[in-house]
Scaffold this motif. Structure first.
Motif, short mmCIF file in Angstrom:
data_model
loop_
_atom_site.label_atom_id
_atom_site.label_comp_id
_atom_site.label_asym_id
_atom_site.label_seq_id
_atom_site.Cartn_x
_atom_site.Cartn_y
_atom_site.Cartn_z
N ARG A 33 0.83 -1.20 0.00
CA ARG A 33 0.00 0.00 0.00
C ARG A 33 0.87 1.26 0.00
O ARG A 33 0.54 2.24 -0.65
CB ARG A 33 -0.93 0.01 1.21
CG ARG A 33 -1.97 -1.11 1.12
CD ARG A 33 -3.07 -0.92 2.08
NE ARG A 33 -3.77 0.31 1.68
CZ ARG A 33 -4.69 0.90 2.41
NH1 ARG A 33 -5.02 0.41 3.56
NH2 ARG A 33 -5.28 2.00 1.99
N ALA A 36 2.22 1.72 -3.54
CA ALA A 36 1.17 2.21 -4.44
C ALA A 36 0.88 3.69 -4.17
O ALA A 36 0.67 4.47 -5.10
CB ALA A 36 -0.10 1.38 -4.25
N PHE A 37 0.87 4.07 -2.90
CA PHE A 37 0.64 5.46 -2.54
C PHE A 37 1.74 6.36 -3.11
O PHE A 37 1.46 7.40 -3.71
CB PHE A 37 0.58 5.61 -1.02
CG PHE A 37 0.63 7.03 -0.55
CD1 PHE A 37 -0.48 7.84 -0.62
CD2 PHE A 37 1.80 7.56 -0.04
CE1 PHE A 37 -0.44 9.15 -0.19
CE2 PHE A 37 1.86 8.87 0.39
CZ PHE A 37 0.74 9.66 0.32
N ALA A 39 3.72 5.84 -5.63
CA ALA A 39 3.62 5.91 -7.09
C ALA A 39 2.53 6.88 -7.50
O ALA A 39 2.68 7.63 -8.47
CB ALA A 39 3.35 4.53 -7.66
N GLU A 40 1.42 6.88 -6.77
CA GLU A 40 0.31 7.77 -7.11
C GLU A 40 0.65 9.23 -6.79
O GLU A 40 0.24 10.14 -7.50
CB GLU A 40 -0.94 7.34 -6.36
CG GLU A 40 -2.19 7.97 -6.90
CD GLU A 40 -3.44 7.36 -6.31
OE1 GLU A 40 -4.44 8.08 -6.24
OE2 GLU A 40 -3.43 6.17 -5.93
N VAL A 41 1.40 9.46 -5.72
CA VAL A 41 1.79 10.82 -5.35
C VAL A 41 2.70 11.43 -6.42
O VAL A 41 2.60 12.61 -6.73
CB VAL A 41 2.48 10.84 -3.97
CG1 VAL A 41 3.22 12.14 -3.72
CG2 VAL A 41 1.46 10.62 -2.88
N GLU A 42 3.56 10.61 -7.00
CA GLU A 42 4.47 11.09 -8.06
C GLU A 42 3.71 11.57 -9.29
O GLU A 42 4.15 12.49 -9.96
CB GLU A 42 5.43 9.99 -8.48
CG GLU A 42 6.48 9.66 -7.45
CD GLU A 42 7.37 8.51 -7.91
OE1 GLU A 42 7.27 8.12 -9.10
OE2 GLU A 42 8.14 8.02 -7.09
N ASN A 43 2.58 10.96 -9.57
CA ASN A 43 1.85 11.25 -10.80
C ASN A 43 0.70 12.24 -10.63
O ASN A 43 0.08 12.62 -11.62
CB ASN A 43 1.29 9.95 -11.41
CG ASN A 43 2.40 9.01 -11.80
OD1 ASN A 43 3.47 9.44 -12.17
ND2 ASN A 43 2.13 7.73 -11.69
N GLY A 44 0.38 12.64 -9.42
CA GLY A 44 -0.78 13.51 -9.23
C GLY A 44 -0.55 14.56 -8.18
O GLY A 44 0.56 14.75 -7.67
N VAL A 49 -4.26 13.34 -3.33
CA VAL A 49 -3.99 11.91 -3.17
C VAL A 49 -4.01 11.54 -1.69
O VAL A 49 -4.63 10.54 -1.29
CB VAL A 49 -2.65 11.52 -3.82
CG1 VAL A 49 -2.25 10.11 -3.46
CG2 VAL A 49 -2.72 11.70 -5.32
N ARG A 52 -7.54 11.54 -0.32
CA ARG A 52 -8.30 10.38 -0.77
C ARG A 52 -7.87 9.12 -0.04
O ARG A 52 -8.71 8.31 0.38
CB ARG A 52 -8.15 10.21 -2.28
CG ARG A 52 -9.17 9.31 -2.87
CD ARG A 52 -9.27 9.42 -4.37
NE ARG A 52 -8.03 9.65 -5.06
CZ ARG A 52 -7.11 8.72 -5.32
NH1 ARG A 52 -7.31 7.49 -4.92
NH2 ARG A 52 -6.02 9.01 -5.96
N TRP A 53 -6.57 8.93 0.15
CA TRP A 53 -6.08 7.72 0.82
C TRP A 53 -6.46 7.69 2.30
O TRP A 53 -6.61 6.62 2.87
CB TRP A 53 -4.57 7.60 0.66
CG TRP A 53 -4.17 6.95 -0.61
CD1 TRP A 53 -4.17 7.50 -1.85
CD2 TRP A 53 -3.74 5.60 -0.77
NE1 TRP A 53 -3.74 6.58 -2.78
CE2 TRP A 53 -3.46 5.40 -2.14
CE3 TRP A 53 -3.53 4.54 0.10
CZ2 TRP A 53 -3.02 4.19 -2.65
CZ3 TRP A 53 -3.08 3.34 -0.41
CH2 TRP A 53 -2.83 3.18 -1.77
#
Length: 73
Positions: A33, A36-37, A39-44, A49, A52-53
């Motif tokens: 987790r 995944a978090f 990776a998502e922070v890098e793109n948005g 983010v 939402r998490w």
């Protein structure tokens, strides 16, 4: 929707991620987790983010719901 603010995160030595909101602990993510978090922070947008998490985001209808007759006391 208003943009969330006040979130920050820290990557710890044990590869966990500690998320805080206005200085208070909001979530701790570990292992998959956490990856995944990150990776998502890098793109948005990091603030969005993290909101939402952690589930700490507003939907925009709080005032309307508070003023509804069935919610008045």
């Amino acid at each position: 929707m208003p943009r969330p603010h006040g979130f920050s995160y820290e990557i710890r030595n044990d590869t966990s991620v500690h998320i805080t909101h206005q200085g208070r602990a909001a979530a701790t993510l570990r292992a998959g987790r956490a990856a995944a978090f990150l990776a998502e922070v890098e793109n948005g947008d990091a603030q969005l983010v993290m909101a939402r998490w952690t589930g700490s985001y507003k939907f925009g209808n709080e005032r309307t719901a508070r003023n509804h007759p069935r919610n008045r006391r």
